[in-house]
Scaffold this active site. Structure first.
Site, mmCIF file in Angstrom:
data_model
loop_
_atom_site.group_PDB
_atom_site.id
_atom_site.type_symbol
_atom_site.label_atom_id
_atom_site.label_comp_id
_atom_site.label_asym_id
_atom_site.label_seq_id
_atom_site.Cartn_x
_atom_site.Cartn_y
_atom_site.Cartn_z
ATOM 1 C CB CYS A 1 35.743 63.777 -14.598
ATOM 2 S SG CYS A 1 34.085 63.515 -15.098
ATOM 3 C CD GLU B 1 37.853 66.700 -7.963
ATOM 4 O OE1 GLU B 1 36.993 66.910 -8.717
ATOM 5 O OE2 GLU B 1 38.486 65.415 -8.237
ATOM 6 C CG HIS C 1 35.046 64.146 -9.843
ATOM 7 N ND1 HIS C 1 35.339 65.502 -10.386
ATOM 8 C CD2 HIS C 1 34.045 63.839 -10.601
ATOM 9 C CE1 HIS C 1 34.653 65.591 -11.555
ATOM 10 N NE2 HIS C 1 34.103 64.426 -11.862
#
Length: 532
Positions: free
Chosen positions: A378, A505, A503
């Site tokens: 990001c 994750e 993102h």
């Protein structure tokens, strides 16, 4: 009909209610039971989107674009499910819904009160998740600590829920802390007794007490807690500190939590299978070789601000058979690049605001010059673009987030964000598709031409600089299906340099590490071997 397990907390906050609830869910999954989860946050915020990471930790983003409490991340990772934004209930959501109904005249002139209107709305939201998920068991974690004034309507609501759903369909688990006093040389159970008494004063009698402690507690102490707190002896469970949160389901399973829950909820007894989870825990506890990763961020004093990234790195390390050691590097100060020399890879996480940008840009420059693997997420990707542009003829390149008057806005606000007035829930949020260019590091990682990833941003790569930066060596390896948004960038003649606007994750699992994290970890391990 779903059954409910309500998890409350006592004594102190941050004792691990979320991990405990997620672990119970993991155990039930091992019995073949379908489980979903709800996190109740008593604060008045509508969602977690505007909360300071220092106060509340990471903001987790669901597939449908809700900014939620970080515990939903634990639930998704432990249960290997995708939860909706409705799974995070806040006081703000509850009161907002009730006021909307009152304004529409839905209450037919009644005086709107906490009981029954607020509590009915809470129960309705809980049952909505149950209905949508069609799960066998719904975990309901109530945030905060018993005795907090904010949580009282929620405790009353779940008390009513047990009366309405029936005793066999609602179970209460109370998580407490049992401190050990070095001066006295013994554990103290009084905090647990008082916490349980406080819970009982709300009309809720716990069916199970899970005692968190630094060290293991013995059988006589469990018997004492059972006696004074009026629960069955085998319903007093000890969960001492462990080196990995993923061990908790195994610890609770050894204490026969699964069997007790099935018996208490009158569910069919089945044969559990935690062998795969045991393998996961074993792989996560590998001690060598060690790969050193530096995370350059501005909230590094609180690891929970980057909890999904931390866990994703662990998943990736376990996947390739190494142990990851994370150095938390404060980007708010000028970076001492000498300290970066011992690192095998660098990661720049997301964030907002100008603070810490100079340190992140220095890390990008260091990666380019020293050929150290760099992963930007990001804002991290945006910093990679800014620094690359500065090194290639655009010395004043910047993002309009940090310098609205910059002459070279290589990062600019998204057009649809220009007229946005409210901060909460207005970013580009949730899952969006991305086309992956073949012959790139991204494609090598994914092995797919199209992927779906979760987003949380207002600014983007400025397409006016797309062609010229590509001519100077920047690779655009991922774009939106309409080719308007740059989703991933790489760099020619670099061992591993990848930034993504999304993102990744949020989608990593201990049993299914995210492919980009795995690729990054592999590159960092190769860098380590090449240095030795």
């Amino acid at each position: 009909m779903s059954k409910y397990i309500v998890v409350t907390g006592g004594v102190v906050s941050s004792i691990g209610k979320g991990i405990t609830a997620a672990s119970i869910g993991r155990i039930l999954r091992s019995y073949g039971i379908d489980v979903t989860a709800i996190k109740i946050d008593p604060y008045l915020n509508w969602d977690s989107g505007t909360l300071n990471p220092y106060q509340h930790g990471e903001v987790f983003v669901t597939e449908d674009g809700m900014e939620t409490d970080l515990d939903l991340g634990h639930y998704e990772r432990f249960l290997d499910v995708e939860l909706s934004g409705d799974s995070n209930i806040t006081t703000g959501k509850v009161y907002s819904s009730v006021i909307d109904k009152e304004r529409k005249g839905d209450y037919l002139g009644s005086c709107v009160q906490i009981i029954p209107h607020i509590t009915d709305e809470i129960k309705s939201m809980i049952r909505k998740i149950s209905s949508k998920s069609d799960a066998d068991v719904v975990l309901v974690e109530i945030g905060g600590t018993v005795g907090d004034i904010e949580s009282q309507p929620f405790l009353e609501a779940v008390r009513q829920l047990r009366n309405e759903e029936g005793h066999d369909n609602v179970m209460f688990v109370h998580v407490t802390y049992v401190p050990y006093l070095n001066a006295a040389g013994e554990f103290k159970t009084k905090p647990t007794q008082h916490s349980t008494k406080e819970l009982r004063s709300t009309g809720i009698i716990p069916d199970m007490i899970i005692c968190r402690s630094e060290l293991s507690i013995d059988a006589p102490l469990k018997q004492k807690i059972a006696h004074f707190c009026d629960v069955e002896r085998n319903a007093v469970i000890n969960c001492p500190d462990v080196s990995s949160i993923y061990e908790v389901p195994l610890i609770l399973s050894k204490e026969n939590v699964g069997e007790y829950v099935l018996k208490r909820l009158k569910m069919e007894s089945r044969q559990p299978d935690l062998k795969d989870w045991q393998k996961i825990v074993k792989s996560l506890k590998k001690e060598e070789p060690v790969v050193n990763i530096g995370i350059i961020g501005k909230y590094v004093e609180l690891e929970d601000a980057y909890i999904s990234i931390r866990e994703s790195l662990k998943h990736a390390a376990a996947n390739i058979g190494v142990k990851v050691h994370i150095d938390w590097i404060n980007a708010g100060n000028s970076l001492d690049t000498n300290k970066l020399g011992g690192l095998d890879g660098l990661l720049i996480p997301g964030g907002f605001g100008e603070r810490g940008i100079s340190g992140k840009l220095e890390a990008v420059k260091y990666s380019i010059e020293q050929k150290v693997p760099l992963f930007g997420i990001c804002l991290g990707m945006q910093c990679m673009v800014i620094e690359f542009a500065r090194l290639n003829g655009f010395e004043d390149a910047n993002s309009t987030e940090f310098d609205p008057e910059t002459k070279n806005p290589v990062i600019d606000i998204m057009p649809e964000q220009i007229k946005v007035e409210y901060m909460g829930g207005t970013m580009r949020l949730g899952s969006y598709p991305c086309n992956v260019k073949t012959g790139t590091q991204a494609y090598e990682a994914y092995q797919k031409k199209s992927v779906d990833e979760r987003h949380r941003h207002r600014f983007e790569f400025n397409n006016e600089y797309r062609e010229i930066l590509q001519e100077k060596g920047l690779i655009i390896s991922g774009v939106s299906p309409n080719d308007l948004l740059v989703e991933m960038i790489e760099l020619k003649d670099h061992p591993w340099f990848l930034g993504c606007q999304f993102h990744p994750e949020f989608k990593s699992r201990p049993n299914n590490a995210h492919p980009i994290f795995v690729s990054f970890m592999n590159a960092s391990f190769e860098n380590k071997k090449n240095k030795s």
